[in-house]
Design an enzyme around this catalytic site. Structure first.
Site, mmCIF file in Angstrom:
data_model
loop_
_atom_site.group_PDB
_atom_site.id
_atom_site.type_symbol
_atom_site.label_atom_id
_atom_site.label_comp_id
_atom_site.label_asym_id
_atom_site.label_seq_id
_atom_site.Cartn_x
_atom_site.Cartn_y
_atom_site.Cartn_z
ATOM 1 N N HIS A 118 -4.239 -6.090 -6.295
ATOM 2 C CA HIS A 118 -4.053 -7.289 -5.483
ATOM 3 C C HIS A 118 -5.402 -7.778 -4.948
ATOM 4 O O HIS A 118 -6.403 -7.073 -5.000
ATOM 5 C CB HIS A 118 -3.068 -7.041 -4.336
ATOM 6 C CG HIS A 118 -3.475 -5.947 -3.405
ATOM 7 N ND1 HIS A 118 -3.293 -4.610 -3.691
ATOM 8 C CD2 HIS A 118 -4.068 -5.982 -2.190
ATOM 9 C CE1 HIS A 118 -3.738 -3.875 -2.691
ATOM 10 N NE2 HIS A 118 -4.226 -4.684 -1.766
ATOM 11 N N CYS A 168 -12.088 -5.984 6.734
ATOM 12 C CA CYS A 168 -11.467 -6.226 5.431
ATOM 13 C C CYS A 168 -10.159 -6.971 5.660
ATOM 14 O O CYS A 168 -9.656 -7.037 6.777
ATOM 15 C CB CYS A 168 -11.162 -4.915 4.713
ATOM 16 S SG CYS A 168 -12.616 -3.987 4.209
ATOM 17 N N HIS A 180 0.837 -1.203 0.000
ATOM 18 C CA HIS A 180 0.000 0.000 0.000
ATOM 19 C C HIS A 180 0.869 1.248 0.000
ATOM 20 O O HIS A 180 1.389 1.669 1.027
ATOM 21 C CB HIS A 180 -0.959 -0.022 1.190
ATOM 22 C CG HIS A 180 -1.911 -1.165 1.130
ATOM 23 N ND1 HIS A 180 -1.735 -2.312 1.866
ATOM 24 C CD2 HIS A 180 -3.033 -1.363 0.395
ATOM 25 C CE1 HIS A 180 -2.712 -3.155 1.599
ATOM 26 N NE2 HIS A 180 -3.516 -2.599 0.698
ATOM 27 N N GLU A 231 -7.906 -2.959 -5.306
ATOM 28 C CA GLU A 231 -8.144 -4.337 -4.903
ATOM 29 C C GLU A 231 -9.246 -5.019 -5.707
ATOM 30 O O GLU A 231 -10.257 -4.405 -6.035
ATOM 31 C CB GLU A 231 -8.521 -4.372 -3.413
ATOM 32 C CG GLU A 231 -7.411 -3.854 -2.526
ATOM 33 C CD GLU A 231 -7.744 -3.846 -1.054
ATOM 34 O OE1 GLU A 231 -6.793 -3.928 -0.263
ATOM 35 O OE2 GLU A 231 -8.933 -3.750 -0.680
#
Length: 189
Positions: free
Chosen positions: A34, A69, A27, A121
């Protein structure tokens, strides 16, 4: 003493795995695509767990968001990763979840926070039912605070003040099929 490095699985533009990288390095202002997952956890009363990200988080610190998450590791299913993160982030037991449903299997997002850090993502969205008698005890370095919310009240708050919530929560809850699945689960209680 060795510390295990958490790996994330990188993806190409077609959604195929192409390798791994340490989570701590992924990040950035140039985040590669990803794999991740997003969850909405319902308690036995049908209320949704909404969490406020810890102020120490690298991205979106202090922002209200969905329940949890995370990133599946190499050769780890989303369901197994959800159970792992339930333990690591929310202090739950590995068998705390009765049901894990994938509601938005193809969800993908890209967002940039105020510091310029990018989230990009492939992030299937799941609805998870918490077993009776299970209690959330979030870790301080993950969650600043949490609330159990009636689904419609959360939807109304997101519609009225989207800037208070994470961009992925706002975007995910714009999907009618996710709202419908949450409301059906709430009404079933």
């Amino acid at each position: 003493m060795t510390t295990e490095v958490e790996l994330v699985v990188l993806a190409d533009s077609e959604g195929n795995p192409i390798g791994t990288a340490p989570k701590a390095t992924v990040h950035t202002k140039d985040t590669p695509l990803h794999f991740a997952f997003s969850t909405y956890i319902l308690n036995p009363r049908g209320e949704l767990l909404v969490t406020r990200r810890a102020l120490s988080k690298k991205t979106w610190p202090g922002v209200w968001t969905n329940s949890m998450c995370g990133h599946p590791g190499p050769d780890e299913t989303n369901a197994d990763a959800i159970r792992r993160r339930g333990v690591d982030e929310l202090g739950l037991e590995v068998d705390s979840f009765l049901d894990i449903q994938e509601i938005l299997p193809d969800y993908q997002y890209r967002a940039v926070d105020a510091s310029g850090i990018v989230e990009w993502e492939l992030c299937p969205v799941h609805l998870v039912r918490l077993a009776v008698g299970e209690f959330v005890e979030p870790l301080d370095d993950e969650v600043e605070e949490f609330e159990w919310a009636e689904p419609q009240k959360l939807f109304d708050a997101v519609d009225a003040t989207p800037f208070v919530f994470s961009p992925w929560l706002v975007d995910q809850l714009s999907a009618p099929e996710l709202r419908q699945a949450i409301l059906e689960a709430f009404d079933a209680e």
